[in-house]
Design a protein around this motif. Structure first.
Motif, PDB file in Angstrom:
ATOM      1  N   TRP A 155       0.851  -1.202   0.000  1.00  0.00           N
ATOM      2  CA  TRP A 155       0.000   0.000   0.000  1.00  0.00           C
ATOM      3  C   TRP A 155       0.879   1.242   0.000  1.00  0.00           C
ATOM      4  O   TRP A 155       0.413   2.345  -0.270  1.00  0.00           O
ATOM      5  N   VAL A 178      -2.739   8.078   9.685  1.00  0.00           N
ATOM      6  CA  VAL A 178      -3.096   7.160  10.769  1.00  0.00           C
ATOM      7  C   VAL A 178      -3.929   7.889  11.827  1.00  0.00           C
ATOM      8  O   VAL A 178      -4.780   7.280  12.472  1.00  0.00           O
ATOM      9  N   ASP A 183      13.186  -0.409  17.150  1.00  0.00           N
ATOM     10  CA  ASP A 183      12.497  -0.541  15.859  1.00  0.00           C
ATOM     11  C   ASP A 183      13.330  -1.330  14.858  1.00  0.00           C
ATOM     12  O   ASP A 183      12.777  -2.014  14.002  1.00  0.00           O
ATOM     13  N   TRP A 186       5.181   9.175   3.608  1.00  0.00           N
ATOM     14  CA  TRP A 186       4.921   9.148   5.039  1.00  0.00           C
ATOM     15  C   TRP A 186       4.520  10.515   5.570  1.00  0.00           C
ATOM     16  O   TRP A 186       3.889  10.612   6.623  1.00  0.00           O
ATOM     17  N   LEU A 190       8.278   0.881  18.661  1.00  0.00           N
ATOM     18  CA  LEU A 190       8.550   1.134  17.244  1.00  0.00           C
ATOM     19  C   LEU A 190       9.051   2.556  17.035  1.00  0.00           C
ATOM     20  O   LEU A 190       9.684   2.862  16.032  1.00  0.00           O
ATOM     21  N   GLY A 191       8.724   3.417  17.961  1.00  0.00           N
ATOM     22  CA  GLY A 191       9.115   4.813  17.818  1.00  0.00           C
ATOM     23  C   GLY A 191      10.542   5.086  18.256  1.00  0.00           C
ATOM     24  O   GLY A 191      11.029   6.204  18.102  1.00  0.00           O
ATOM     25  N   HIS A 245      11.130  -3.623  12.762  1.00  0.00           N
ATOM     26  CA  HIS A 245      10.638  -3.035  11.516  1.00  0.00           C
ATOM     27  C   HIS A 245      10.342  -4.125  10.497  1.00  0.00           C
ATOM     28  O   HIS A 245      11.106  -5.070  10.342  1.00  0.00           O
ATOM     29  N   GLY A 279       3.126   0.687  19.946  1.00  0.00           N
ATOM     30  CA  GLY A 279       3.761   1.626  19.019  1.00  0.00           C
ATOM     31  C   GLY A 279       5.022   2.253  19.605  1.00  0.00           C
ATOM     32  O   GLY A 279       5.929   2.617  18.870  1.00  0.00           O
ATOM     33  N   ARG A 335       6.994  -9.427   7.596  1.00  0.00           N
ATOM     34  CA  ARG A 335       5.581  -9.286   7.229  1.00  0.00           C
ATOM     35  C   ARG A 335       5.341  -9.551   5.745  1.00  0.00           C
ATOM     36  O   ARG A 335       4.224  -9.464   5.287  1.00  0.00           O
ATOM     37  N   HIS A 350       0.695  -4.182  15.687  1.00  0.00           N
ATOM     38  CA  HIS A 350       0.550  -2.836  16.251  1.00  0.00           C
ATOM     39  C   HIS A 350      -0.584  -2.067  15.584  1.00  0.00           C
ATOM     40  O   HIS A 350      -1.527  -1.626  16.232  1.00  0.00           O
ATOM     41  N   PHE A 351      -0.504  -1.913  14.281  1.00  0.00           N
ATOM     42  CA  PHE A 351      -1.504  -0.987  13.735  1.00  0.00           C
ATOM     43  C   PHE A 351      -2.861  -1.631  13.538  1.00  0.00           C
ATOM     44  O   PHE A 351      -3.880  -0.950  13.554  1.00  0.00           O
ATOM     45  N   ILE A 400      -4.968  -1.028  16.498  1.00  0.00           N
ATOM     46  CA  ILE A 400      -5.578   0.298  16.507  1.00  0.00           C
ATOM     47  C   ILE A 400      -6.730   0.388  15.522  1.00  0.00           C
ATOM     48  O   ILE A 400      -7.786   0.928  15.816  1.00  0.00           O
ATOM     49  N   VAL A 401      -6.513  -0.159  14.335  1.00  0.00           N
ATOM     50  CA  VAL A 401      -7.513   0.060  13.283  1.00  0.00           C
ATOM     51  C   VAL A 401      -8.673  -0.931  13.355  1.00  0.00           C
ATOM     52  O   VAL A 401      -9.816  -0.562  13.136  1.00  0.00           O
TER      53      VAL A 401
END
Ligand code: HEM
Ligand SMILES: [Cu+2]
Lengths: 199, 576
Positions: B152, B278, B398, B271, B392-393, B402, B389, B472, B410-411, B414-415
């Motif tokens: 994506w 996000v 990370d 980004w 990862l920050g 990564h 997160g 991933r 992680h995301f 959230i989503v």
């Protein structure tokens, strides 16, 4: 009774001091600023990272660029005059100044097209170098904005101007909006010209 | 009277090319729900391949074409298409249009007491630009070489040399960006200009604030991606080298390009949008949850003002954290340090919002209805997503994490059980306003509990796999890597969880359509006894929304005011 009437299409709202379309156009221009801002940043990043970068004036015609700059500045002036004419209720003058604005923009495009033609003749295409790539992308995108402006202005000069009879205040607002957009397009060029042609 | 006039409109004008914000909102809603289910279907195919690599997919495998799944077995190219399109569709065609296009459009004018959006024609144009963008994206599956397959994120040089599907992806994105620009101009103008008398900024429901900040993010963050999209189109169609460095070899052959470009430039531009994006995914969800929690605890929201300041701050900060997605690109320690610091700072406002929502529960007389259950589940799920997160920050942690399944975990926390649960909560909560009927409580609970369990079965294992180092982006789920073998069995668990999640959505689909026609009719305009203005409009609000212009006398969450006759004091009533 349910009213579908949307307020503040013509008169300003007290606490914001704006009518809807005026706020709308400022927001739109903010996003346009980010669009061209991103492209300018890309230009800087690519140029900083490049091993060699041509001087714009060695490839592009500075006199033609300067002429186009003058044309756009003048057209920014005439569009203000056309709006001022409406404020003075002088519809004839409005038609004149708006007409001149459109013609100046068309001449601008003509010169731009001629410049593009010259480049193609010398076998300079977007794929030739990163400089040519960013030149064509930036000026092409700008030209699209000019074309959009011409379409809108021509509409307000021609069929759209009938609104002057029915709703003069709203029509005056519309020309103000069109003018704000046009100044922005002009402003973008005022950055493009030195960055691409001179530096 | 415009109400009558509305009924005389022909069908296509009333329901297809409508300019009424509520009809457009519902159009957005139905379209984006379809896209959500489609994106879900794509990932189910991928999950099959991950759990059973190389095995033929029974039943439907054969339909998907010889070019994609010969004998029902998935080809790697098709796997890549599914991955790229799942992400794109879920984010840009599913969640954001549902959260912003549907909920924002339907509710913002109602909650501020306005007759419609400020620019109804633009509103219609924005829906149709979205629709066309969706059609272009779907069509891309049928061009030679199939849909986009470079993730994506569409990183060049890979995306630059990908098949035609990538060009469709870019054109689709240009349409979607146009749609969201029109939408955000409209939303901001509406909120600034059309607030009812007495509705000052600090009397706006938190949902409206969330939509306002979201609209600013969309307005200012999307154009750089548009610029990047234009440049990638130039690279693909006119052979420029914006994102192509010199000396690039493909398949052993040097590419015939001028070179001199920068692949990292794309990442920065992408980004720069995608980090604010996000927050576009999460802010409207926070808004919905806040409304529902206030209503069902029968308490004012603790710290409403601080929450508002927090999300404004969050909006600004979200423009200066983007490179935390790029710690592995060798930016150097100074730049990494900057982005680590900003990333730690931006997590503070999210923590504040979440904490105040938890605090609001304290001492409330909570009504456990379906919307509230989803809202309550949102809190810890978003909490897990946000806390994971933080590692990862920080560049040091990370670097090993990564591009592993940990990031996916992680995301998605959230989503999926976060934002999507909030959207479900919103559908259950505002359904009576839009249709005049309530959704079934029984089917709602049958939807909620299994969904909550299966969401965790799907995503929790991903943290374990990611910590073990599983990438991933593996077509076989990691089978070729020795170190992954200890956690490979979790692939099946995740996949079976996804099947469970499909089944858990059946009660929702039945409930949604059944309740539209057969659900229990609500007798009052304000069935939940809420305080905000949308409940002053008649159910199924007519064109123009309200019977008379409203006046606002108080803040948005005056529940259980001491001395008041009822436990809720609507914003529009002068006396409590
Ligand atoms: C609460 C504070 C948050 C922090 C500190 C944080 C941090 C991060 C970091 C550093 C990454 C990059 C990881 C990597 O690629 O190695 C990341 C990825 C991601 N985050 Fe967050 N995040 C937070 C909240 C959110 C929120 C609210 C969302 C909303 C949906 C979100 C969505 C994403 C997505 C979609 C990605 C993956 C993008 C990709 O590589 O495809 N994050 N997060
Ligand atoms: Cu980020």
């Amino acid at each position: 009774m349910s009213t579908a009437e949307i307020p503040f299409t013509v008169e300003s709202r007290k606490d914001t001091g704006l009518y809807n379309a005026k706020l709308g156009i400022w927001l739109f221009l903010a996003s346009e600023m980010m669009l061209f801002g991103a492209l300018f940043s890309s230009y800087i990043l690519l140029r900083v990272g490049a091993t060699n970068w041509p001087r714009g004036s060695s490839i592009l015609s500075v006199p033609l660029g300067a002429l186009n700059t003058t044309l756009l500045i003048t057209s920014s002036l005439t569009i203000i005059l056309s709006w001022a004419a409406l404020r003075m209720k002088d519809f004839k003058k409005y038609k004149l100044y708006m007409g001149v604005t459109i013609i100046l923009a068309l001449v601008f495009l003509g010169i731009k097209a001629y410049e593009y033609g010259m480049k193609f003749e010398h076998h300079l295409y977007p794929s030739t170098s990163t400089f040519m790539a960013i030149y064509f992308t930036l000026t092409g995108l700008h030209a699209l904005h000019i074309i959009g402006g011409i379409v809108v202005n021509a509409y307000f000069w021609g069929p759209g101007s009938r609104m002057w009879q029915t709703d003069p205040e709203r029509f005056t607002n519309r020309i103000e909006i069109a003018g704000l957009y046009w100044h922005f397009v002009d402003l973008v060029w005022l950055f493009l010209f030195p960055v691409l042609y001179l530096l | 009277m415009s109400h009558e006039a509305h009924h005389e409109m022909p069908f296509w004008q009333k329901y297809i090319f409508s300019q009424d914000h509520k009809v457009i909102g519902i159009q957005y809603g139905l379209t984006s729900l379809l896209f959500l289910f489609f994106g879900f279907f794509l990932i189910l195919l991928m999950r099959w391949q991950l759990a059973y690599p190389g095995e033929a997919l029974p039943l439907i495998g054969k339909w998907l074409g010889e070019a994609n799944m010969p004998d029902g077995k998935m080809l790697p190219e098709f796997y890549n298409q599914l991955g790229a399109m799942h992400g794109t569709i879920m984010v840009f065609l599913g969640v954001v249009p549902l959260a912003v296009g549907a909920f924002g459009n339907y509710l913002v004018p109602l909650q501020i007491g306005a007759p419609d959006m400020a620019f109804p024609k633009l509103n219609m144009a924005s829906y149709w630009a979205y629709f066309c963008g969706g059609v272009v994206m779907l069509a891309s599956f049928f061009v030679p070489g199939g849909a986009a397959s470079s993730g994506w994120t569409s990183y060049p040089p890979l995306a630059n040399i990908a098949t035609t599907g990538q060009t469709f992806w870019l054109l689709g994105m240009v349409l979607l960006i146009t749609s969201s620009l029109l939408g955000s101009v409209n939303t901001i103008t509406t909120i600034f200009q059309l607030r009812a008398e007495g509705l000052t900024f600090f009397r706006l429901p938190f949902f409206v604030w969330a939509q306002l900040v979201t609209a600013f993010l969309l307005l200012l963050a999307f154009p750089p991606l548009e610029a990047a999209g234009v440049m990638q189109l130039m690279d693909r169609l006119f052979q420029t080298s914006f994102f192509m460095p010199s000396g690039l070899m493909v398949g052993g052959e040097p590419l015939a390009i001028s070179g001199g470009g920068s692949a990292l430039l794309w990442q920065h531009l992408f980004w720069f949008l995608a980090h604010p994006e996000v927050y576009v995914l999460i802010l409207p969800a926070m808004g919905i949850i806040t409304e529902i929690i206030a209503n069902n605890t029968r308490k004012p929201i603790n710290g409403y003002n601080i929450m508002v300041y927090s999300i404004i701050f969050l909006g600004f900060m979200s423009f200066v954290v983007w490179a935390h997605h790029m710690f592995l690109t060798g930016m150097g320690t100074a730049i990494s340090a900057f982005f680590q610091a900003t990333t730690m700072i931006i997590s503070i406002p999210s923590v504040i919002v979440l904490s105040f929502l938890f605090l609001t529960l304290w001492g409330g007389s909570i009504r456990y209805n379906t919307p509230m259950l989803f809202a309550l589940a949102f809190l810890p799920m978003f909490g897990i997503g946000g806390l994971t997160g933080l590692p990862l920050g920080l560049a040091a942690s990370d670097i090993p994490l990564h591009d592993t399944y940990y990031v996916i975990g992680h995301f998605h926390y959230i989503v999926a059980p976060g934002t999507i649960f909030a959207l479900f909560a919103g559908i259950y909560y505002w359904f009576p306003k839009a249709t005049g009927r309530k959704m079934s409580e029984f089917l709602g609970q049958l939807h909620f509990w299994p969904s909550l369990i299966f969401m965790n079965i799907i995503f929790m294992p991903m943290f374990i796999q990611g910590l073990a180092g599983v990438s991933r982006r593996l077509y076989d789920g990691g089978a070729t890597y020795d170190f992954a073998h200890g956690v490979l069995h979790l692939n099946k668990l995740s996949t079976h969880g996804a099947w469970g999640l499909v089944i858990a959505q059946i009660p929702f689909i039945i409930n949604f359509f059944w309740s539209m026609y057969k659900g229990k009719k609500v007798t009052s305009k304000n069935p939940w006894e809420a305080t905000t203005l949308e409940w002053d409009a008649p159910n199924i609000p007519p064109h123009g929304n309200f019977e008379q212009p409203l006046k606002v006398y108080r803040g948005p969450y005056e529940y259980s005011v001491p001395g008041a006759k009822k436990d809720y004091s609507p914003q529009s009533s002068e006396h409590i």
